[in-house]
Design a protein around this motif. Structure first.
Motif, short mmCIF file in Angstrom:
data_model
loop_
_atom_site.label_atom_id
_atom_site.label_comp_id
_atom_site.label_asym_id
_atom_site.label_seq_id
_atom_site.Cartn_x
_atom_site.Cartn_y
_atom_site.Cartn_z
N UNK A 50 0.86 -1.19 0.00
CA UNK A 50 0.00 0.00 0.00
C UNK A 50 0.89 1.24 0.00
N UNK A 51 0.75 2.09 -1.01
CA UNK A 51 1.56 3.30 -1.09
C UNK A 51 0.84 4.48 -0.46
N UNK A 52 -0.49 4.55 -0.67
CA UNK A 52 -1.26 5.61 -0.04
C UNK A 52 -2.74 5.24 -0.06
N UNK A 53 -3.50 5.99 0.76
CA UNK A 53 -4.95 5.81 0.72
C UNK A 53 -5.53 7.02 0.02
N UNK A 54 -6.46 6.78 -0.89
CA UNK A 54 -7.00 7.87 -1.69
C UNK A 54 -8.52 7.85 -1.65
N UNK A 55 -9.11 9.01 -2.00
CA UNK A 55 -10.57 9.12 -1.95
C UNK A 55 -11.22 8.66 -3.25
N UNK A 56 -10.56 8.91 -4.37
CA UNK A 56 -11.21 8.51 -5.61
C UNK A 56 -10.19 7.98 -6.60
N UNK A 57 -10.70 7.23 -7.57
CA UNK A 57 -9.85 6.53 -8.53
C UNK A 57 -10.28 6.91 -9.93
N UNK A 58 -9.38 6.77 -10.88
CA UNK A 58 -9.75 6.96 -12.29
C UNK A 58 -10.60 5.80 -12.78
N UNK A 59 -10.46 4.67 -12.09
CA UNK A 59 -11.28 3.50 -12.44
C UNK A 59 -12.66 3.70 -11.80
N UNK A 60 -13.74 3.48 -12.58
CA UNK A 60 -15.08 3.63 -11.99
C UNK A 60 -15.24 2.69 -10.79
N UNK A 61 -15.96 3.18 -9.77
CA UNK A 61 -16.09 2.44 -8.52
C UNK A 61 -16.61 1.02 -8.74
N UNK A 62 -17.53 0.89 -9.69
CA UNK A 62 -18.14 -0.42 -9.92
C UNK A 62 -17.12 -1.44 -10.44
N UNK A 63 -16.03 -0.95 -11.04
CA UNK A 63 -15.06 -1.89 -11.59
C UNK A 63 -13.88 -2.14 -10.66
N UNK A 64 -13.85 -1.45 -9.52
CA UNK A 64 -12.75 -1.66 -8.58
C UNK A 64 -12.91 -3.00 -7.88
N UNK A 65 -11.80 -3.71 -7.73
CA UNK A 65 -11.85 -4.97 -7.01
C UNK A 65 -11.37 -4.77 -5.57
N UNK A 66 -11.78 -5.67 -4.72
CA UNK A 66 -11.33 -5.60 -3.33
C UNK A 66 -10.03 -6.39 -3.18
N UNK A 67 -9.15 -5.88 -2.33
CA UNK A 67 -7.96 -6.66 -1.98
C UNK A 67 -8.40 -7.93 -1.29
N UNK A 68 -7.56 -8.95 -1.31
CA UNK A 68 -7.94 -10.23 -0.70
C UNK A 68 -7.62 -10.25 0.79
N UNK A 69 -6.45 -9.77 1.14
CA UNK A 69 -6.09 -9.79 2.56
C UNK A 69 -5.03 -8.75 2.86
N UNK A 70 -5.13 -8.21 4.06
CA UNK A 70 -4.06 -7.35 4.58
C UNK A 70 -3.07 -8.28 5.27
N UNK A 71 -1.78 -8.21 4.89
CA UNK A 71 -0.81 -9.19 5.38
C UNK A 71 -0.03 -8.71 6.60
N UNK A 72 0.11 -7.41 6.76
CA UNK A 72 0.91 -6.89 7.88
C UNK A 72 0.07 -5.92 8.72
#
Ligand code: ZN
Ligand code: ZN
Length: 734
Positions: A50-72
Motif C-alpha cells: 500500500x503506497x497511499x490511501x486515496x478518496x477517488x480513482x480513475x477506475x469507476x467504482x463499480x469496476x474496482x476490485x477488493x484486496x484479498x487480505x491485509x498481510x501486515x
C-alpha cells in the motif's frame, strides 16, 4: 469523501499504481501505507505494498476490485522508505511497483506470513574436554565446538554462526544428536550496544577524518575518504560506527562484494559482536528475511551488505559508509539499473545523516563532486606502520620475447624476490588458459556460437567456455573446420601463467586466485591462509587479488598487460585501468619492506599511463577529468542509454530509429542523441543488440525528456517487437 481506497504498488513492468477496495471486513484506515496486501491481478494474485490511501480513482467504482487480505498489521516500510523508493523510481524512470518490490526480501514478496523473529540459539552442554574428544575426527564439528566454547553460557544464534562462516547444516545437527550442543529459542534481543574491544590508536590524518565526520553526525553531509591502500580506512569506519552506536543509531556499510571482504567483516564482528549482521548471497531466503527484519527493527544496528542493502529500511540511520566507492558493481546492470553508491548519498540526505565514500582510487564522479564542493575531501596518505609506498615502473615489452606473456626482466625480478624468501604476485585480468583457441592450418578460431566473442580455453577442465553467455563445449582434438591437428592457444590467461611459473619455480608454493580456483565455498579463505602461512610464495590471479585482501609479505607485483584499457571504445576504460593498477600495486610492500610494481606495456609513452606511474592516482585523475571536460563526457554531462535487443538484427535498429525520430520532434529538445548504433558486442546470447545514447549538459534538461520517453515507450507499438531497457547514468555500454 474519506480516503477509503488503497493505491498499491505491484511487481509489474508497468509505470502506474493500482487501486483496490480494502479487503472484506477490514477498514481502509487499518491498511497503513507500507503494509503488504494480497490482491487479485489479471487471472492470478500478487503481493503488493500500500503506497497511499486515496478518496477517488480513475477506475469507476463499480469496476474496482477488493484486496484479498491485509498481510501486515504493522507497516513493513515507513513513509520515509516509501518516499525514497518513489524518488528512486522517478530518477531511474523505472516502474515504481518493481522498485518497491525489490526493496522487500524475496521471501516477503512471495509468502504472506513474516517469520517470527525468535531464532534458535546453540549452547555447549558438556564439559570442554568431553566435547573436544567427541569431535576429534570431525573438523567442522570441532570448529563449532570451539566457537561455542568461547561464547559460553550465552550461546550463539544460528544467523551469527552462519554469518561467521560456520556450517550450520549437518555438523550442527550431528552435535545435537550426540547431545553435545543444546538449543533454545532466543529471547527478544535488546539491541543494546556493548563494544567488544577497544579501537586502535589513530594517526593525525585518521583523527582528522574521524573528527570531521563526528562533527557532522547531526545532519546530512557527504565525505570522500581517499585513503591509499593500507592507510587504515577501516579503522576510521569502525570508530565512527562506534560513536553512532553509542548514540543509539544504526550504521549501513555497503561493500562491492561480500566474499571479497572477509577481513573487513571480521574486524566489524570483532569490534561489535552480535550487533553486526551481514547480508550476503549465501543466506537462505528465511535468513535473509530475518536479517532484513532485525535491521528494520534496530536489533542489529551495524548492517553490512552489497548494493540492495541501500533499500533496507534500517531503523534510525546515523551513518552510511560506501567502501570501495569506485567499484562498478555498485551499479545494477539488469532490471532496475540503479547505482547503490549514488542512492546511498540520496538516502543519507533524506535520512539527515552523513555518508562516507571510501576508496584508494576514487571515481572521477566523486572527485568532481569534491571539486564542486559537494563532498568534503578527507585524505589518508600515510600507510600504517610507516610502510613506504611501492615503486612503480613500466616495462617496455615491444621488442621482448615473452614466455607465457612474461618478459625476461619480469622473470628475473620474480626469481630475485623468491630467492630472498619474499612473496611475489603476478596479475593478469583474464581467467582460463588462453582467450582463444585457433587452427593454424585453416584459420578457424573458437568463436562463441551465440555472441560476438571468443570462447576461452580452460585447459584443466578441457572446455571452451564463453565468459559472456556461459556456453561451453569440449576442447576438440582436431580442428572442427578442417580436421587438422593444428590447434594452438593464443594469448594468456591465469591458468597458463600458473602452469608456466610452476615449471619455472618448482620449489615455491604457487597459489592461483581467480573465479575458477575459488568457486568452491570457503576455498578463497583456505587459499589465503596458505599465503599467510608460507614465507616465499608466488600468487597468480585476476582482479580478485586486487580487492579487499591484504598480503603483507608481497614485495613484488608483476602486471602482465596494462594495455587493454588504453585504447578502448569505452571512455571509462582508462579510469578503470588506473584504478585496477593502483589497487593491485597497493597489495605490495605493506610491511617494513617497500614494494615494487612492474607493469608490462607496449605503450610506455602513453600520457595517462605516464602520469599515473610518475605522479600517482591523484594526478592521473586530474588529467583524466580534464580530458572528460574537453570531450563533454560524464561527469561533465549526463547520460541515459536506451538499449534494445531481439532475435533478428532488424527490429532493434528500426525501433531505435523510430524513438530517435520521435525524440527529435519534441519541442525545446536540449538533449543530444548519439546513435542508434550496434552495441560494442552486437550479438550476445544469440540476441542482436543496439543502443541509442541520450546526453545533456544538465540533469534538468535530460530528465523531463526521459519521463516523456518512458510514457511514450509504454504505448509505442514498435516497443513490443524488441526487449528494451532504459539505463540512467550508465557505467557500461557493452
Ligand atoms: Zn582448421
Ligand atoms: Zn557467448
Amino acid at each position: 469523501m474519506p480516503d477509503d481506497l488503497l493505491r498499491v504498488a505491484l511487481p509489474a513492468p508497468l509505470p502506474q499504481l493500482f487501486d483496490y477496495l480494502p479487503p472484506p471486513g477490514v477498514t481502509a484506515a487499518a491498511c497503513e501505507p507500507g503494509s503488504r496486501v494480497r490482491v487479485p491481478f489479471g487471472r492470478g494474485q500478487r503481493i503488493g505494498v500500500v503506497m497511499q490511501r486515496v478518496a477517488c480513482s480513475e477506475v469507476p467504482h463499480s469496476r474496482l476490485k477488493a484486496a484479498i487480505a491485509l498481510l501486515d498489521e504493522q507497516p513493513l516500510l515507513r513513509e520515509a522508505d516509501l518516499a525514497f523508493q518513489r524518488w528512486a523510481a522517478a530518477y531511474y524512470h523505472h516502474p515504481l511497483g518493481e522498485v518497491v518490490s525489490a526493496a522487500l526480501p524475496l521471501r516477503l514478496r512471495k509468502q504472506d506470513q513474516p517469520l517470527p523473529l525468535r531464532e534458535p540459539v546453540y549452547c555447549l552442554q558438556v564439559p570442554e574436554e568431553q566435547a573436544l574428544r567427541a569431535v576429534a575426527r570431525a573438523p567442522r564439528q570441532r570448529e563449532l565446538v570451539v566457537v561455542l566454547l568461547r561464547a559460553g553460557a550465552d550461546g550463539m544464534a544460528r544467523t551469527h554462526l552462519r554469518d561467521r562462516g560456520f556450517d550450520v547444516g549437518l555438523p550442527l545437527k550431528r552435535l545435537q544428536e550426540k547431545g553435545l550442543v543444546g538449543v533454545r529459542e532466543s529471547q527478544s534481543v535488546s539491541g543494546a550496544f556493548v563494544p567488544r574491544s577497544a579501537g586502535h590508536a589513530l594517526n593525525a590524518e585518521q583523527t582528522a577524518a574521524v573528527d570531521a565526520v563526528r562533527a557532522a553526525l547531526d545532519g546530512y553531509a557527504a565525505f570522500l575518504l581517499e585513503g591509499v591502500t593500507g592507510s587504515g580506512k577501516t579503522e576510521v569506519y569502525l570508530q565512527l560506527a562506534e560513536t553512532v552506536l553509542q548514540q543509539g543509531r544504526s550504521v549501513m556499510l555497503l561493500v562491492p562484494e561480500i566474499s571479497l571482504t572477509p577481513q573487513l567483516q571480521e574486524r566489524f564482528a570483532q569490534r561489535f559482536g552480535d550487533m553486526v549482521s551481514v547480508l550476503h548471497s549465501g543466506l537462505g531466503e528465511g535468513e535473509r528475511e530475518l536479517a532484513w527484519q532485525r535491521a528494520r527493527l534496530g536489533l542489529n544496528r551495524v548492517v553490512l551488505g552489497t548494493r540492495s542493502l541501500v533499500f533496507n529500511p534500517v531503523a534510525n540511520l546515523g551513518l552510511i559508509v560506501v567502501d570501495e566507492e569506485h567499484d562498478t558493481s555498485f551499479k545494477q546492470q539488469e532490471g532496475f539499473r540503479y547505482s547503490a553508491r549514488d542512492l546511498a548519498v540520496v538516502r543519507a540526505r533524506r535520512a539527515g545523516c552523513p555518508v562516507l565514500l571510501g576508496s584508494a582510487t576514487p571515481s572521477l564522479e566523486s572527485l568532481r563532486n569534491v571539486q564542486q564542493g559537494r563532498y568534503r575531501h578527507l585524505p589518508l596518505t600515510q600507510r600504517a606502520g610507516g610502510a613506504r609506498p611501492p615503486v612503480i615502473d613500466l616495462l617496455d615489452v615491444r621488442d621482448q620475447p615473452l614466455l607465457a606473456g612474461l618478459s625476461a626482466p619480469l622473470l628475473k625480478e620474480l626469481a630475485r624476490t623468491l630467492d630472498a624468501g619474499e612473496q611475489a604476485m603476478v596479475f593478469i585480468n583474464r581467467r582460463g588458459y588462453a582467450p582463444v583457441l585457433a587452427c593454424y592450418s585453416c584459420g578457424w578460431v573458437s568463436d562463441c556460437p551465440r555472441c560476438d566473442a571468443r570462447q576461452t580455453l580452460h585447459r584443466a577442465s578441457k572446455l571452451l567456455w564463453c565468459h559472456h553467455c556461459g556456453s561451453q563445449r569440449r576442447v576438440p582434438a582436431v580442428c572442427p573446420e578442417c580436421g587438422e591437428a593444428d590447434l594452438h592457444p593464443l594469448g594468456q590467461g591465469t591458468e597458463q601463467v600458473e602452469d608456466f611459473l610452476a615449471g619455472r619455480f618448482p620449489e615455491v608454493p604457487l597459489i592461483r586466485v581467480d573465479r575458477d580456483a575459488t568457486a568452491r565455498k570457503g576455498s578463497l579463505d583456505r587459499l589465503l591462509a596458505r599465503v599467510h602461512d608460507s614465507a616465499g610464495a608466488l600468487l597468480v590471479g585476476t582482479q580478485m587479488l586486487a580487492k579487499g585482501h591484504h598480503f603483507p609479505r608481497v614485495t613484488l607485483v608483476g602486471v602482465v598487460d596494462a594495455d587493454g584499457g588504453l585504447f578502448s571504445a569505452d571512455f571509462r576504460a582508462t579510469e578503470r585501468m588506473a584504478q585496477l593498477l593502483m589497487q593491485v600495486a597497493g597489495r605490495s610492500g605493506r610491511g617494513e619492506r617497500p614494494g615494487k610494481v612492474l607493469i608490462q606495456t607496449r605503450y610506455p609513452e602513453h600520457p595517462l599511463l605516464q602520469t599515473l606511474v610518475r605522479e600517482g592516482y591523484a594526478a592521473f585523475a586530474e588529467a583524466a577529468l580534464r580530458e572528460r571536460a574537453e570531450a563533454h563526457y560524464p561527469p561533465f554531462a549526463h547520460q541515459a542509454l536506451l538499449r534494445a535487443e531481439a532475435n533478428r538484427p532488424g527490429p532493434p535498429d528500426e525501433f531505435l530509429h523510430q524513438v530517435a525520430d520521435w525524440l527529435r520532434q519534441l519541442p525545446d529538445m536540449q538533449v543530444e542523441l548519439w546513435g542508434p548504433v550496434p552495441a560494442p558486442m552486437a550479438r550476445r546470447v544469440g540476441r542482436h543488440r543496439a543502443h541509442l545514447l541520450l546526453q545533456a549538459e544538465q540533469r534538468p534538461q535530460l530528465h523531463p525528456v526521459l519521463s516523456r520517453l518512458q510514457h511514450h515507450l509504454a504505448q509505442c507499438k514498435g516497443a513490443r517487437k524488441v526487449r528494451w531497457s532504459l539505463d540512467v547514468d550508465p557505467v557500461d555500454t557493452y
